[in-house]
Design a protein around this motif. Structure first.
Motif, PDB file in Angstrom:
ATOM      1  N   THR A   1      91.587  72.313 -15.077  1.00 54.58           N
ATOM      2  CA  THR A   1      92.297  72.143 -13.947  1.00 54.58           C
ATOM      3  C   THR A   1      93.056  70.770 -14.352  1.00 54.58           C
ATOM      4  O   THR A   1      92.461  70.052 -15.173  1.00 54.58           O
TER       5      THR A   1
ATOM      6  N   GLU B   1      94.646  65.686  -8.497  1.00 46.84           N
ATOM      7  CA  GLU B   1      94.957  66.534  -7.180  1.00 46.84           C
ATOM      8  C   GLU B   1      95.188  65.976  -5.938  1.00 46.84           C
ATOM      9  O   GLU B   1      95.245  64.545  -6.123  1.00 46.84           O
TER      10      GLU B   1
ATOM     11  N   PRO C   1      88.236  71.377  -7.434  1.00 48.18           N
ATOM     12  CA  PRO C   1      89.317  72.022  -8.027  1.00 48.18           C
ATOM     13  C   PRO C   1      89.411  73.398  -8.544  1.00 48.18           C
ATOM     14  O   PRO C   1      90.439  74.198  -8.490  1.00 48.18           O
TER      15      PRO C   1
ATOM     16  N   ALA D   1      91.808  76.351  -7.716  1.00 48.66           N
ATOM     17  CA  ALA D   1      92.543  77.112  -8.635  1.00 48.66           C
ATOM     18  C   ALA D   1      92.298  78.758  -8.354  1.00 48.66           C
ATOM     19  O   ALA D   1      93.020  79.626  -8.527  1.00 48.66           O
TER      20      ALA D   1
ATOM     21  N   TYR E   1      83.458  74.944 -17.387  1.00 47.13           N
ATOM     22  CA  TYR E   1      84.407  73.634 -17.737  1.00 47.13           C
ATOM     23  C   TYR E   1      83.801  72.658 -18.512  1.00 47.13           C
ATOM     24  O   TYR E   1      82.581  72.525 -18.664  1.00 47.13           O
TER      25      TYR E   1
END
Ligand code: HAM
Length: 419
Positions: A42, A46, A86, A90, A107
């Motif tokens: 991501t 944000e 995040p 998504a 991730y």
């Protein structure tokens, strides 16, 4: 020397450190993929609101640690301090729930928190982690805990402890918080100012306080949440422990483990290792059944964990003595020999899969040999004028000191046959 330095709490990773980082990264990617997790990446920043709503406005991260700013367009943005919010953003944005009832995502990324830097705690740090979105069942929690545990086992991390708790469903929280406030009424005034402010706003965050006196008082007086969870939540917790027992994963029940982010419900867990010192949390995670709805989606159960990469590397404990493993150092004795030496180095890299370093500083023979030793080469090739005239090269085994002359055209075969 330049006056420019890395910002406090950030660090450069130089080639020797990157070596071990790359190995760690590579292992994490393959373990995650072996377990059926797909990678997600991501953006670095944000909307600040995502974290305020996701993590909770009374958490340490949101109140003290976020790097946030208003950009030229008036948007309130933040560098991501964690990845669960995040990932959920998504998941919702790309309507992933419509394609599959369960998504296993992982991730490996950089995060930012303005914490007080110390060993194992930075302001820019890396996390790897996993999120399974869609399953409400305890086997999914157990999968997450075992995934994290097995990653550390794979790196041979010693003195590990899995701590596990359940904070039950969100529905019990209001009544529990009232009872908690009631249980600490008599010692309220002895708590630190931050705790006192949190009693009304979000009393569960009292358990995050680092002040030892506050923790002592809570130990003596506070009602613990595990005593308030429902039979169903007890049963969920029990199945997790049964699966962990079956898998041979040791754990202990820590009934004060509530974790410092507001999105948790039910299971919370951490893996610590005493070899890390003060910042002993290798990773932390838990179930967050309410977060997807909180961020605008349909109620969807989810569980995950995240792990500090710097802490894993500290625990592996090798980054300081990890030297770039050079297989062959190629020493040459005269400028005219450089093109031949460069070709040999290239041929060896291409055909033998070896790390070959070619001298490019035109140093004396003695200095080149010293350099070969310094970078830990197992073999040194010496291209001398005399040898070149005979179409040969000297090969020296750095461990034994033995050396012999080899015909140049046979060097690849020779290196390939040497263990
Ligand atoms: P967290 O406990 O805030 O959880 O962070 C997870 C891990 O990141 C910690 O156990 C630690 O290893 C590492 N870490 C945290 N802060 C720092 C720092 N300043 N410097 C170095 N390492 C650090 C979360 O972030 C949740 N999102 C975990 C999660 C995923 N829960 C469900 N899914």
């Amino acid at each position: 020397m330049s006056n420019f330095r890395t910002i406090k709490g950030t660090h450069d990773l130089l080639p020797n450190e990157r070596m071990i980082w790359r190995k760690v990264e590579h292992s994490i990617h393959s373990i995650m993929q072996q377990n059926g997790y797909g990678e997600i990446r991501t953006p670095a920043f944000e909307n600040t609101e995502l974290f305020v709503r996701g993590i909770g406005d009374e958490t340490d991260i949101v109140t003290k640690e976020m790097y946030s700013w208003i950009d030229q367009g008036g948007n309130n943005l933040a560098l991501k301090p964690e990845l669960t919010a995040p990932v959920v953003r998504a998941y919702l944005q790309h309507q992933m729930g419509n394609t599959n009832p369960l998504h296993r995502l992982y991730y490996f990324d950089a995060l930012f928190r303005r914490e007080r830097p110390q060993k194992g705690r930075q302001r820019q740090f890396y996390q790897f982690g996993a999120e399974a979105i869609g399953s409400p069942n305890p086997e999914q929690d157990a999968e997450m805990i075992s995934l994290a545990y097995n990653i550390y086992k794979g790196f041979n991390i010693q003195n590990m402890m899995v701590r596990l708790n359940s904070i039950g469903s969100a529905e019990i929280m209001p009544a529990y918080l009232d009872n908690l406030r009631h249980s600490i009424k008599s010692i309220e005034h002895e708590l630190c100012k931050i705790c006192q402010a949190r009693i009304e706003k979000n009393a569960l965050r009292l358990f995050d306080c680092k002040n030892p006196r506050c923790q002592e008082l809570l130990d003596e007086h506070a009602l613990l949440i595990f005593e308030s969870i429902s039979d169903e939540d007890h049963a969920h917790f029990k199945v997790i422990t049964q699966i962990l027992d079956e898998m041979g994963i040791p754990y202990s029940h820590d009934n004060k483990l509530v974790r410092g982010l507001d999105y948790y419900s039910h299971t919370t867990f951490e893996i610590t290792s005493t070899i890390l010192g003060a910042q002993d949390a290798l990773c932390g995670g838990g179930r967050y059944n309410g977060l997807i709805e909180q961020l605008g989606g349909k109620p969807t159960p989810a569980v995950g964990f995240a792990a500090g990469v710097e802490r894993l590397i500290l625990a592996i404990g090798k980054q300081n003595n990890m030297v770039q493993p050079v297989d062959i150092y190629l020493v040459h004795m005269s400028q005219e020999l450089i093109p031949t030496a460069a070709r040999i180095a290239n041929d060896l890299r291409k055909n033998c899969g070896k790390t070959v370093v070619l001298e490019t500083l035109r140093r004396s023979m003695k200095a080149q040999m010293r350099e070969a030793g310094r970078c830990g080469a197992t073999t040194t090739l010496i291209l001398g004028i005399e040898e070149f005239a005979e179409n040969k090269i000297i090969i020296k085994d750095m461990a034994t000191g033995n050396q012999e002359k080899i015909v140049l055209s046979e060097i690849i075969q020779f290196v390939n046959n040497t263990p």
